[in-house]
Structure formats: structure tokens, C-alpha cells
Design a protein around this motif. Structure first.
Motif, PDB file in Angstrom:
ATOM      1  N   ILE A 130       0.811  -1.291   0.049  1.00 31.26           N
ATOM      2  CA  ILE A 130       0.049  -0.115   0.098  1.00 31.26           C
ATOM      3  C   ILE A 130       0.893   1.235   0.007  1.00 31.26           C
ATOM      4  CG2 ILE A 130      -1.807   1.265   1.548  1.00 31.26           C
ATOM      5  CD1 ILE A 130      -2.654  -1.563   2.527  1.00 31.26           C
ATOM      6  N   PHE A 131       0.949   1.966  -0.934  1.00 26.70           N
ATOM      7  CA  PHE A 131       1.719   3.364  -1.109  1.00 26.70           C
ATOM      8  C   PHE A 131       0.763   4.466  -0.269  1.00 26.70           C
ATOM      9  CE2 PHE A 131       2.998   7.435  -2.885  1.00 26.70           C
ATOM     10  CZ  PHE A 131       4.178   7.361  -2.444  1.00 26.70           C
ATOM     11  N   VAL A 132       1.124   5.076   0.354  1.00 25.06           N
ATOM     12  CA  VAL A 132       0.526   6.031   1.077  1.00 25.06           C
ATOM     13  C   VAL A 132       0.561   7.506   0.500  1.00 25.06           C
ATOM     14  CG1 VAL A 132      -0.189   7.108   3.345  1.00 25.06           C
ATOM     15  CG2 VAL A 132       0.418   4.824   3.319  1.00 25.06           C
ATOM     16  N   HIS A 133      -0.201   7.769  -0.503  1.00 22.14           N
ATOM     17  CA  HIS A 133      -0.094   9.067  -0.943  1.00 22.14           C
ATOM     18  C   HIS A 133      -0.414  10.109   0.027  1.00 22.14           C
ATOM     19  CE1 HIS A 133      -0.906  11.593  -4.904  1.00 22.14           C
ATOM     20  NE2 HIS A 133      -0.321  12.388  -4.249  1.00 22.14           N
ATOM     21  N   GLU A 134      -1.620  10.155   0.742  1.00 25.02           N
ATOM     22  CA  GLU A 134      -2.017  10.914   1.870  1.00 25.02           C
ATOM     23  C   GLU A 134      -2.396  10.315   3.071  1.00 25.02           C
ATOM     24  OE1 GLU A 134      -1.786  14.259   1.492  1.00 25.02           O
ATOM     25  OE2 GLU A 134      -1.547  14.471  -0.435  1.00 25.02           O
ATOM     26  N   GLY A 135      -1.953  10.698   4.142  1.00 28.02           N
ATOM     27  CA  GLY A 135      -2.666  10.263   5.218  1.00 28.02           C
ATOM     28  C   GLY A 135      -1.601   9.455   6.229  1.00 28.02           C
ATOM     29  N   GLU A 136      -1.860   9.411   7.464  1.00 25.11           N
ATOM     30  CA  GLU A 136      -0.966   8.750   8.379  1.00 25.11           C
ATOM     31  C   GLU A 136      -2.051   7.604   9.449  1.00 25.11           C
ATOM     32  OE1 GLU A 136       0.642  12.162  10.123  1.00 25.11           O
ATOM     33  OE2 GLU A 136      -0.899  12.644  11.567  1.00 25.11           O
ATOM     34  N   GLY A 137      -1.291   7.188  10.258  1.00 25.66           N
ATOM     35  CA  GLY A 137      -2.088   6.371  11.136  1.00 25.66           C
ATOM     36  C   GLY A 137      -0.863   5.098  11.516  1.00 25.66           C
ATOM     37  N   VAL A 138      -1.725   3.990  11.965  1.00 21.86           N
ATOM     38  CA  VAL A 138      -1.110   2.901  12.405  1.00 21.86           C
ATOM     39  C   VAL A 138      -1.742   1.784  11.873  1.00 21.86           C
ATOM     40  CG1 VAL A 138      -0.680   1.496  14.569  1.00 21.86           C
ATOM     41  CG2 VAL A 138      -0.549   4.037  14.847  1.00 21.86           C
ATOM     42  N   VAL A 139      -0.977   0.712  11.542  1.00 18.21           N
ATOM     43  CA  VAL A 139      -1.260  -0.380  11.125  1.00 18.21           C
ATOM     44  C   VAL A 139      -1.314  -1.516  12.320  1.00 18.21           C
ATOM     45  CG1 VAL A 139      -1.724  -2.444   9.424  1.00 18.21           C
ATOM     46  CG2 VAL A 139      -0.488  -0.308   8.703  1.00 18.21           C
ATOM     47  N   GLU A 140      -2.372  -2.007  12.963  1.00 16.20           N
ATOM     48  CA  GLU A 140      -2.330  -2.613  14.055  1.00 16.20           C
ATOM     49  C   GLU A 140      -2.231  -4.260  13.676  1.00 16.20           C
ATOM     50  OE1 GLU A 140      -4.842  -0.206  17.336  1.00 16.20           O
ATOM     51  OE2 GLU A 140      -5.627  -1.878  16.612  1.00 16.20           O
ATOM     52  N   THR A 141      -1.330  -4.792  14.017  1.00 12.26           N
ATOM     53  CA  THR A 141      -0.939  -6.311  13.375  1.00 12.26           C
ATOM     54  C   THR A 141      -0.774  -7.512  14.451  1.00 12.26           C
ATOM     55  OG1 THR A 141       1.402  -6.288  12.801  1.00 12.26           O
ATOM     56  CG2 THR A 141       0.126  -5.095  11.475  1.00 12.26           C
ATOM     57  N   PHE A 143       1.855  -8.970  14.487  1.00 10.24           N
ATOM     58  CA  PHE A 143       3.377  -8.815  14.895  1.00 10.24           C
ATOM     59  C   PHE A 143       3.514  -7.330  15.629  1.00 10.24           C
ATOM     60  CE2 PHE A 143       3.089 -11.307  10.984  1.00 10.24           C
ATOM     61  CZ  PHE A 143       3.801 -12.274  11.326  1.00 10.24           C
ATOM     62  N   GLY A 144       2.492  -6.655  15.914  1.00  8.36           N
ATOM     63  CA  GLY A 144       2.656  -5.224  16.732  1.00  8.36           C
ATOM     64  C   GLY A 144       2.167  -4.095  15.707  1.00  8.36           C
ATOM     65  N   GLU A 145       2.464  -3.025  16.375  1.00  7.29           N
ATOM     66  CA  GLU A 145       1.695  -1.744  15.781  1.00  7.29           C
ATOM     67  C   GLU A 145       2.850  -1.062  14.797  1.00  7.29           C
ATOM     68  OE1 GLU A 145       0.047   0.724  18.623  1.00  7.29           O
ATOM     69  OE2 GLU A 145      -0.921  -0.980  19.550  1.00  7.29           O
ATOM     70  N   LEU A 146       2.247  -0.946  13.834  1.00  2.45           N
ATOM     71  CA  LEU A 146       3.184  -0.453  12.572  1.00  2.45           C
ATOM     72  C   LEU A 146       2.701   1.126  12.306  1.00  2.45           C
ATOM     73  CD1 LEU A 146       5.494  -1.192  10.469  1.00  2.45           C
ATOM     74  CD2 LEU A 146       3.705  -1.647   8.938  1.00  2.45           C
ATOM     75  N   PRO A 147       3.481   1.960  12.817  1.00  3.66           N
ATOM     76  CA  PRO A 147       3.011   3.481  12.494  1.00  3.66           C
ATOM     77  C   PRO A 147       3.338   3.741  10.829  1.00  3.66           C
ATOM     78  CG  PRO A 147       4.193   3.491  14.136  1.00  3.66           C
ATOM     79  CD  PRO A 147       4.414   2.127  13.638  1.00  3.66           C
TER      80      PRO A 147
END
Ligand SMILES: [Fe+2]
Length: 400
Positions: A130-141, A143-147
Motif C-alpha cells: 500500500i503506497f500512502v499518497h496521503e494520510g497517516e496512522g497505525v497498522v495494528e497487526t 506482529f505489533g503496531e506499525l506506524p
């Protein structure tokens, strides 16, 4: 990828490992459940996860919903421009991915989620970028939290249970492959470490930042992409129940601006920009960089025929020197069977330019791409004529 270990793991594999925080029951805390997630049977990269609950445990099995892609077969074979900017927010981070181009190796689409979705997701049989053109957040997985943030590639290996959390508008280019997403072999030594001449180093790839073990019980919905559709399950435990894990398989981010672009005395071909590879396709990053420095250099790409590939480019930021009338958020598709190159006037105009601020993501596929009806709806039919100049209106030699 490199070896990462998070949380608690036992000294040896496949030994008794008990929940370190559980109350002792008859003198013994419950055993944790060891899960090996590995590619290529047991011959590829793997990670080992230690769960509170068996990852096989399901309370209810829900619906299976097939994925249906509506193909658009155009009447004509031409270069295409797809303007994605009119797309409005739609769906969630999983079902909101709208495929534009696809074949048996890869699906390329856009996702502008209007909500986070209230369930967990797992791709059971494919890797995702997933290429993030706009936005920020966290992918909770698991394996842990991926900002993540603007201009990150988020790479999520199959088998990763995850969900997105964000509170800003998002705009993503999404890539799915039933194959494996890798960095190119030629950037690595025989032990797998990235070489000095690689355009990135291990430090640029960010694994999850933090592992939080969830012990909550309740009802948790899980959707798994598998066999060309989505299978729903209900769990009675929070799926992020890992006490620890270690290995080479985990989700990570790589920011496109950490790609160290290559420049040369004369023009560098697209493989100089390669970032990832999959089966029969590559992903390249066009980043701001110095241009070719020979006084006689043509700094724009030479015309080329994609004899065995199709070239899809998503324009992210800056001005793309070799394209006229192509704006941010546009996708060009230069299919096989046709040559392509800069539009008239651009080569002459580029002479003496020393730097480009372009930012774009390219996917080159070795097999033809099919289009969806969404590509039809966003198609700009004039693009095919953008190399044409009526007699007497040629600009190629008049632009200074
Ligand atoms: Fe090209």
C-alpha cells in the motif's frame, strides 16, 4: 528482510513456553501456542509467533463472498490516462480498494477509505503493498503496531492479521499479488544483506514499533481474503494475542523518500529506480534527484517500446518532466505493442535542466494488464493523441 524479535520468545524453538503473566494453575501457567508462518512450505522465510489462543480457533464461520472484477475491454488499443482525482472516499481499507488494472500476477487499484472498518483482516494467499499518497496512522497487526505516514510503502505479507487505525484523510495506491513481494536479488549479497550500492539499507525498512498483547475476550470479526473471495469468521478472543515473535516475515514500511536515486552522466534506465519485485512485475520509485550531467545529455527518457512489458505510472508529487498534461493523481498506462516517449517539445525544453522534483510510483508488468470498468469511467481518451501535432504546429524545435 532482516531478523527481528519482539516481545518474549523462549530460548529454543518448539519447547514448553508458558504465559509469563498468567496466574499459576495447579502450579503451571497455560502453555502458549507456537505458530510458524513460513513461505515455500518450510523452505522460505518464516516467523514464529507465540499466541495465547490457538490461531485455528473460530467461534462461527460466516459468509464467503467472491471477488468480482468487472472487466472493460476497450474498442481500441492505445496509451491511456486514468485520472483518479475525482474518486470520492468509499468503503474501508479492505473492501474499499478499487481495482483499475490487473492480471494473474498483480492487481493495482486505489483506496480512499471513508471509514476504518470495524473488523480485522488477513490476506490468506497474497502479499500487499500500500503506497500512502496521503494520510497517516497505525497498522495494528499480530506482529505489533506499525506506524505509517505520507509517502510510505506499507508491505504486508500474507498471513498477517491486521487492521488500520487512522483519523486523517487517506489516499492509497494499492498493489496485491498472489506472489511474493521482495527487494531485488541484485541488491543483496549471498547472505541476504543489502549491498553498499543498493538504493536503500536495512535501516530504511521499519518493522512494527511496539507489540501489545491483547487478552480481551468478546466477539471479534475477521475477514480473510482467500480463493478469490472473502471468508468471514467470528473469534471469541482478540486476534492480537501474541506474547512474542521472531523471524524474517513481518509487515514493514519503507518511505519512498528514503530511496537513494541513481543519476549518471547519461540517462539511467528504469531498473535504476527499482524498489520491489514480484512474479512478472517490478515496482519502481521515481524520486527527486539530480539529472544527467554530460553537457550533451538528453535528460528525459528515450522513446522505448515495451516489447515484453506494460508500464503503469502513478504520479504522486512534483512535475513529471517527460509527461505533458499529466497531473498528480493520474495514472498513465503504456501497454505493450506500442512505443512511448516524451511528448513533443519536452525533450528540447529539458536540455540544461539539472534537477527533477518528480515523485512517482511505477509498476511494470511483463504480461498484459486488463482494465476494469472503473478505468473506463476515469479514462481520458485524449491522452492517446498527446504526441500528435497538426502540421505547422510542431513545437519540438521551437521551445527554448
Ligand atoms: Fe517507459
Amino acid at each position: 528482510m532482516r531478523y527481528v524479535s519482539m516481545g518474549q520468545v523462549p530460548q529454543k524453538r518448539h519447547v514448553q513456553f508458558r504465559d509469563p503473566e498468567a496466574q499459576s494453575q495447579n502450579g503451571k501457567a497455560p502453555l502458549l501456542v507456537e505458530e510458524v508462518l513460513g513461505y515455500e512450505g518450510f523452505s522460505g522465510n518464516e516467523s514464529i509467533v507465540y499466541h495465547l489462543f490457538s490461531p485455528c480457533r473460530v467461534q462461527d464461520v460466516g459468509e464467503f463472498t467472491p471477488i468480482v472484477l468487472e472487466e472493460w475491454v476497450p474498442d481500441t488499443h492505445v496509451h491511456r490516462l486514468t485520472n483518479t482525482m475525482p474518486l470520492e472516499a468509499f468503503g474501508d481499507p479492505y473492501l474499499g480498494r478499487r481495482v483499475l488494472q490487473y492480471n494473474g500476477d498483480v492487481e493495482i487499484g486505489m483506496c480512499i477509505p471513508e471509514s476504518q472498518g470495524e473488523y480485522f483482516f488477513r490476506d490468506g494467499e497474497g502479499d500487499e503493498v500500500i503506497f500512502v499518497h496521503e494520510g497517516e496512522g497505525v497498522v495494528e497487526t499480530i506482529f505489533g503496531e506499525l506506524p505509517y505516514g505520507k509517502f510510505d510503502y506499507i508491505v504486508i505479507p500474507r498471513g498477517t492479521t491486521y487492521r488500520f487505525r487512522f483519523d486523517t484523510p487517506q489516499r492509497w495506491l494499492t498493489i496485491y499479488t498472489p506472489g511474493e513481494i521482495e527487494t531485488p536479488n541484485r541488491y543483496r549479497n549471498r547472505y541476504g544483506q543489502l549491498l553498499e550500492h543498493a538504493p536503500f539499507s536495512q535501516r530504511d525498512f521499519k518493522p512494527p514499533a511496539e507489540l501489545n498483547t491483547h487478552r480481551e475476550r468478546g466477539r471479534y470479526d475477521l475477514k480473510v481474503r482467500v480463493r478469490g473471495g472473502y471468508q468471514d469468521y467470528v473469534l471469541d478472543y482478540h486476534p492480537f494475542d501474541a506474547i512474542g515473535w521472531d523471524g524474517y516475515v513481518y509487515p514493514y514500511t519503507f518511505n519512498i523518500l528514503d530511496f537513494e536515486p541513481k543519476a549518471g552522466r547519461l540517462h539511467q534506465p528504469p531498473p535504476a529506480h527499482q524498489t520491489f519485485q514480484g512474479p512478472n512485475f517490478v515496482v519502481c520509485s521515481f524520486c527527486p534527484r539530480m539529472l544527467d550531467w554530460d553537457p550533451e545529455a538528453i535528460v528525459l527518457p528515450y522513446h522505448h517500446s515495451n516489447l515484453q512489458s506494460e508500464e503503469m505510472i502513478y504520479y504522486v508529487d512534483g512535475q513529471f518532466g517527460s509527461r505533458k498534461g499529466v497531473n498528480i493523481g493520474a495514472i498513465t498506462l503504456h501497454p505493450s505493442g506500442l512505443p512511448h516517449g516524451p511528448q513533443p517539445g519536452l525533450v528540447e525544453k529539458s536540455i540544461g535542466v539539472t534537477r527533477t522534483e518528480e515523485l512517482a510510483v511505477m509498476v511494470d508488468t511483463f504480461k498484459p494488464l486488463k482494465l476494469t470498468t472503473l478505468s473506463r469511467d476515469l479514462d481520458d481518451p485524449q491522452y492517446a493523441y498527446s504526441w500528435f501535432e497538426a502540421e505547422g504546429e510542431e513545437t519540438a524545435t521551437t521551445v527554448t
